[in-house]
Design a protein around this motif. Structure first.
Motif, PDB file in Angstrom:
ATOM      1  N   GLN A   1     -57.367  14.826  29.560  1.00  0.00           N
ATOM      2  CA  GLN A   1     -56.958  15.606  28.513  1.00  0.00           C
ATOM      3  C   GLN A   1     -55.469  15.325  28.324  1.00  0.00           C
ATOM      4  O   GLN A   1     -54.677  16.016  29.225  1.00  0.00           O
ATOM      5  N   PRO A   2     -54.723  14.635  27.437  1.00  0.00           N
ATOM      6  CA  PRO A   2     -53.473  14.477  27.157  1.00  0.00           C
ATOM      7  C   PRO A   2     -52.681  15.778  27.039  1.00  0.00           C
ATOM      8  O   PRO A   2     -53.195  16.723  26.498  1.00  0.00           O
ATOM      9  N   MET A   3     -51.440  15.759  27.782  1.00  0.00           N
ATOM     10  CA  MET A   3     -50.910  17.089  27.439  1.00  0.00           C
ATOM     11  C   MET A   3     -50.032  17.093  26.370  1.00  0.00           C
ATOM     12  O   MET A   3     -49.762  15.899  25.845  1.00  0.00           O
ATOM     13  N   ARG A   4     -50.117  18.178  25.586  1.00  0.00           N
ATOM     14  CA  ARG A   4     -49.742  18.312  24.106  1.00  0.00           C
ATOM     15  C   ARG A   4     -48.270  19.044  24.438  1.00  0.00           C
ATOM     16  O   ARG A   4     -48.173  20.264  24.675  1.00  0.00           O
ATOM     17  N   ILE A   5     -47.184  18.238  23.879  1.00  0.00           N
ATOM     18  CA  ILE A   5     -45.838  18.499  24.201  1.00  0.00           C
ATOM     19  C   ILE A   5     -45.346  18.798  22.723  1.00  0.00           C
ATOM     20  O   ILE A   5     -45.015  18.270  21.696  1.00  0.00           O
ATOM     21  N   ALA A   6     -44.822  20.064  22.255  1.00  0.00           N
ATOM     22  CA  ALA A   6     -44.013  20.509  21.310  1.00  0.00           C
ATOM     23  C   ALA A   6     -42.702  20.560  21.525  1.00  0.00           C
ATOM     24  O   ALA A   6     -42.163  21.222  22.382  1.00  0.00           O
ATOM     25  N   ILE A   7     -41.714  19.845  20.584  1.00  0.00           N
ATOM     26  CA  ILE A   7     -40.527  19.843  20.809  1.00  0.00           C
ATOM     27  C   ILE A   7     -39.971  20.819  19.950  1.00  0.00           C
ATOM     28  O   ILE A   7     -40.052  20.663  18.795  1.00  0.00           O
ATOM     29  N   VAL A   8     -39.156  21.816  20.295  1.00  0.00           N
ATOM     30  CA  VAL A   8     -38.975  22.940  19.674  1.00  0.00           C
ATOM     31  C   VAL A   8     -37.450  23.147  19.885  1.00  0.00           C
ATOM     32  O   VAL A   8     -36.729  23.028  20.592  1.00  0.00           O
ATOM     33  N   GLY A   9     -36.667  24.042  18.762  1.00  0.00           N
ATOM     34  CA  GLY A   9     -35.456  24.644  18.983  1.00  0.00           C
ATOM     35  C   GLY A   9     -34.858  24.649  17.642  1.00  0.00           C
ATOM     36  O   GLY A   9     -35.277  24.630  16.434  1.00  0.00           O
ATOM     37  N   ARG A  10     -33.485  24.973  17.548  1.00  0.00           N
ATOM     38  CA  ARG A  10     -32.871  25.536  16.215  1.00  0.00           C
ATOM     39  C   ARG A  10     -32.837  24.023  15.459  1.00  0.00           C
ATOM     40  O   ARG A  10     -33.051  22.999  16.182  1.00  0.00           O
ATOM     41  N   PRO A  11     -32.456  24.292  14.198  1.00  0.00           N
ATOM     42  CA  PRO A  11     -32.064  22.909  13.331  1.00  0.00           C
ATOM     43  C   PRO A  11     -30.920  22.026  14.139  1.00  0.00           C
ATOM     44  O   PRO A  11     -29.716  22.481  14.724  1.00  0.00           O
ATOM     45  N   ASN A  12     -31.370  20.769  13.711  1.00  0.00           N
ATOM     46  CA  ASN A  12     -30.204  19.784  14.115  1.00  0.00           C
ATOM     47  C   ASN A  12     -29.982  19.809  15.701  1.00  0.00           C
ATOM     48  O   ASN A  12     -28.912  19.427  16.244  1.00  0.00           O
ATOM     49  N   MET A  13     -30.891  20.078  16.680  1.00  0.00           N
ATOM     50  CA  MET A  13     -30.835  19.882  17.997  1.00  0.00           C
ATOM     51  C   MET A  13     -31.183  18.517  18.515  1.00  0.00           C
ATOM     52  O   MET A  13     -31.180  18.101  19.593  1.00  0.00           O
ATOM     53  N   GLY A  14     -31.679  17.486  17.731  1.00  0.00           N
ATOM     54  CA  GLY A  14     -32.061  16.402  18.105  1.00  0.00           C
ATOM     55  C   GLY A  14     -33.477  16.211  18.579  1.00  0.00           C
ATOM     56  O   GLY A  14     -33.767  15.178  19.245  1.00  0.00           O
ATOM     57  N   LYS A  15     -34.399  16.853  17.946  1.00  0.00           N
ATOM     58  CA  LYS A  15     -35.898  16.760  18.279  1.00  0.00           C
ATOM     59  C   LYS A  15     -36.512  15.920  17.952  1.00  0.00           C
ATOM     60  O   LYS A  15     -37.232  14.879  18.684  1.00  0.00           O
ATOM     61  N   SER A  16     -36.205  15.010  16.621  1.00  0.00           N
ATOM     62  CA  SER A  16     -36.841  13.926  16.090  1.00  0.00           C
ATOM     63  C   SER A  16     -36.190  12.758  16.860  1.00  0.00           C
ATOM     64  O   SER A  16     -36.849  11.889  17.156  1.00  0.00           O
ATOM     65  N   THR A  17     -34.928  12.821  17.189  1.00  0.00           N
ATOM     66  CA  THR A  17     -34.427  11.566  17.730  1.00  0.00           C
ATOM     67  C   THR A  17     -34.960  11.639  19.337  1.00  0.00           C
ATOM     68  O   THR A  17     -35.052  10.309  19.853  1.00  0.00           O
ATOM     69  N   LEU A  18     -35.110  12.549  19.806  1.00  0.00           N
ATOM     70  CA  LEU A  18     -35.791  12.580  21.157  1.00  0.00           C
ATOM     71  C   LEU A  18     -36.976  11.948  21.131  1.00  0.00           C
ATOM     72  O   LEU A  18     -37.321  10.875  21.797  1.00  0.00           O
ATOM     73  N   ILE A  19     -38.039  12.168  20.194  1.00  0.00           N
ATOM     74  CA  ILE A  19     -39.276  11.672  20.234  1.00  0.00           C
ATOM     75  C   ILE A  19     -39.117  10.138  19.857  1.00  0.00           C
ATOM     76  O   ILE A  19     -39.858   9.310  20.420  1.00  0.00           O
ATOM     77  N   ASN A  20     -38.366   9.892  18.940  1.00  0.00           N
ATOM     78  CA  ASN A  20     -38.100   8.377  18.545  1.00  0.00           C
ATOM     79  C   ASN A  20     -37.506   7.381  19.971  1.00  0.00           C
ATOM     80  O   ASN A  20     -38.018   6.369  20.256  1.00  0.00           O
ATOM     81  N   SER A  21     -36.870   8.051  20.620  1.00  0.00           N
ATOM     82  CA  SER A  21     -36.466   7.405  21.864  1.00  0.00           C
ATOM     83  C   SER A  21     -37.646   7.368  22.960  1.00  0.00           C
ATOM     84  O   SER A  21     -37.582   6.420  23.766  1.00  0.00           O
ATOM     85  N   LEU A  22     -38.333   8.430  22.926  1.00  0.00           N
ATOM     86  CA  LEU A  22     -39.354   8.342  23.881  1.00  0.00           C
ATOM     87  C   LEU A  22     -40.439   7.363  23.650  1.00  0.00           C
ATOM     88  O   LEU A  22     -40.873   6.578  24.490  1.00  0.00           O
ATOM     89  N   ILE A  23     -40.681   6.993  22.235  1.00  0.00           N
ATOM     90  CA  ILE A  23     -41.621   5.959  22.070  1.00  0.00           C
ATOM     91  C   ILE A  23     -41.042   4.981  21.760  1.00  0.00           C
ATOM     92  O   ILE A  23     -41.665   3.694  21.206  1.00  0.00           O
ATOM     93  N   ASP A  24     -39.755   4.860  21.522  1.00  0.00           N
ATOM     94  CA  ASP A  24     -39.034   3.396  21.275  1.00  0.00           C
ATOM     95  C   ASP A  24     -39.358   2.909  19.971  1.00  0.00           C
ATOM     96  O   ASP A  24     -39.683   1.650  19.804  1.00  0.00           O
ATOM     97  N   GLU A  25     -39.208   3.848  19.047  1.00  0.00           N
ATOM     98  CA  GLU A  25     -39.791   3.303  17.749  1.00  0.00           C
ATOM     99  C   GLU A  25     -39.112   4.202  16.812  1.00  0.00           C
ATOM    100  O   GLU A  25     -39.028   5.526  17.085  1.00  0.00           O
ATOM    101  N   ASP A  26     -38.622   3.926  15.477  1.00  0.00           N
ATOM    102  CA  ASP A  26     -38.167   4.810  14.363  1.00  0.00           C
ATOM    103  C   ASP A  26     -39.351   5.567  13.909  1.00  0.00           C
ATOM    104  O   ASP A  26     -39.355   5.367  12.517  1.00  0.00           O
ATOM    105  N   ARG A  27     -40.028   6.226  14.400  1.00  0.00           N
ATOM    106  CA  ARG A  27     -41.392   6.834  13.843  1.00  0.00           C
ATOM    107  C   ARG A  27     -40.952   8.023  12.988  1.00  0.00           C
ATOM    108  O   ARG A  27     -41.603   8.353  12.116  1.00  0.00           O
ATOM    109  N   LEU A  28     -40.038   8.932  13.303  1.00  0.00           N
ATOM    110  CA  LEU A  28     -39.712  10.067  12.711  1.00  0.00           C
ATOM    111  C   LEU A  28     -38.001   9.749  11.673  1.00  0.00           C
ATOM    112  O   LEU A  28     -37.301   9.197  12.347  1.00  0.00           O
TER     113      LEU A  28
END
Length: 480
Positions: A212-239
């Motif tokens: 079962q894959p771990m489901r990780i939600a990236i949360v926080g206030r606006p402009n904390m870098g949530k989308s940038t973090l995911i793009n860095s993890l997957i090494d793609e400009d997905r978001l």
């Protein structure tokens, strides 16, 4: 293999409404305001006998390079490139516009296989626009109403014909061999307890959660870098990312593997205090982010390491604890911190005083933009996920309980000492325990905190929510 359809068109033609219709639930945020969708969003679609992947996209707009609209358009172009078939949607009520014509021309040049959909054709209102859609040069338009569920038979036939034309008809109807992993997920709350004949939990949960894959939600206030973090993890400009606050609106799920282990990353909109939210769309965004927390296994709460921990950061952390999710705190933008020792101390002190119920929660110093500390972040997530799934045998618990009761007996109530007769773990995710007490209503919160602190220290349950349930064992000899 799965056939993928990308839904495209100018803003406010009903793309997200169609997306929700195809996946069978309200998943994408829908509003009359144009331009609500920004990132591309993926889901599993079904239409009669057809099963397929579907991508919702931002509205196509003409824009200058560097603008938010231009970045949104590039995300849509990537979706068209990744899809097998493009569903181009026009608003039949409004008629064909110059923007529709421009992007129809661009899609034709791309060589993509296209199905043209004339949406909002309920009643006679869309008749004129349906006729105009022929001029786009994308073949016969299919009249539908995504909001009212009309025209779905014609849509089914058009999608199947398009798939057959590129040799994927069998895949779309499920006749081809299927080795997909579509059903890896189970309920986010984990497994309910299974009891033996004596009412004790059976430790079968580990076998049932394999793969079962771990489901990780990236949360926080606006402009904390949530989308940038995911793009860095997957090494793609997905978001979609940028300097503007509040770019992310929908919660976007992204599959991801790290050292061969599967995860599901969920990007969420920034959460502000509800009292400060007046815009309807922002309220929908925050509600969507809250749902992402509810269905996550673990939440990574991003904070800005260059600032003191904000009151809203603590509010979000308490919300995660209330939902029973595991948590890791990511001190983002750490590369820009000048006095790292002082910043680290400040974060630690604030958590100790304001987040005592999650004592021991890990804080990872990281930079999503510069890809620093990402391994430590995922290592911490794996560790907290394991703790969140901890199962303690009833025998160990009751030997521990005897020691705790001997060290500090429960208080007296009306001259009689409260008795805790028995303890067992009834659930994981989060660890949940039942205490059988002579008078449950009279056991003070302070004594529960004493037991909870002991569980954290003696069984290594640091940083995760712990639940205590009071139960009273009925006297079998009492008159009915």
């Amino acid at each position: 293999m799965t056939v993928t359809f990308a839904i495209v068109g100018r803003p406010n033609v009903g793309k997200s409404t169609l997306f929700n219709r195809l996946i069978g639930r309200q998943h994408a945020i829908v509003d009359d305001q144009p331009g609500v969708t920004r990132d591309r969003r993926e889901g599993q679609g079904y239409l009669a006998s057809l099963a397929f992947a579907v991508i919702d996209t931002a509205g196509l707009e003409e824009a200058d390079d560097g603008s938010l609209e231009a970045r949104m358009r590039r995300q849509t172009e990537m979706a068209i490139r990744d899809a097998n078939i493009t569903l181009m949607v026009v608003d039949a009520k409004a008629g064909v516009t110059p923007v529709d014509k421009f992007f129809a021309s661009e899609i034709r040049k791309s060589g993509a296989r296209v199905v043209l959909l004339a949406n909002k054709c309920e009643g006679k209102a869309g008749a004129a626009g349906l006729s105009e859609a022929w001029a786009l040069g994308l073949g016969e338009p299919v009249p539908i109403s995504a909001a009212h569920g009309e025209g779905l038979v014609d849509l089914h036939d058009a999608m199947l014909a398009a798939a057959q034309a590129i040799g994927l008809g069998d895949v779309l109807t499920g006749d081809a061999d299927d080795d997909s992993d579509d059903h890896l997920f189970t309920d986010a709350d984990g497994l309910d307890e299974k009891l033996d004949a004596d009412g004790n939990p059976i430790d079968v949960w580990q076998d049932e959660q394999v793969n079962q894959p771990m489901r990780i939600a990236i949360v926080g206030r606006p402009n904390m870098g949530k989308s940038t973090l995911i793009n860095s993890l997957i090494d793609e400009d997905r978001l979609l990312t940028g300097p503007e606050a509040g770019i992310t609106r929908d919660s976007i799920e992204v599959p991801f593997q790290w050292h061969g282990k599967p995860y599901k990353l969920v990007d969420t909109a920034g959460m502000r205090r509800r009292a400060r939210i007046a815009d309807k769309v922002e309220k929908l965004m925050v509600d969507d982010a809250l749902r992402a927390v509810q269905y996550a296994h673990l939440c990574v709460l991003l904070i800005d390491a260059n600032e003191e921990i904000h009151k809203q950061d603590l509010t979000i952390a308490r919300l995660i604890e209330d939902e029973g999710r595991a948590i890791v705190i990511g001190a983002n933008k750490w590369d820009a911190v000048r006095d790292k020792q002082a910043a680290s101390g400040q974060i630690s002190d604030r958590l100790q005083t304001s987040l005592a119920q999650l004592r021991g929660v890990p804080v990872v110093q990281m930079s999503g933009l510069h890809k620093k500390g990402l391994s430590k972040l995922l290592d911490a997530a794996d560790e907290m996920y394991s703790i969140w799934n901890t199962r303690i045998s009833t025998g160990r618990l009751n030997r521990w309980l005897d020691t705790m009761l001997e060290a500090h007996p429960p208080p007296l109530v009306e001259g009689r000492r409260l008795r805790i007769r028995y303890m067992t773990q009834i659930k994981t995710r989060p660890p949940t325990f039942a205490l059988f007490v002579s008078r449950p209503a009279d056991l003070p919160e302070s004594y529960l905190r004493y037991l909870t602190s002991g569980l954290r220290a003696d069984f290594g349950l640091r940083g995760v929510p712990i639940r205590m349930v009071m139960r009273k064992r009925e006297n079998p000899f009492a008159p009915s």
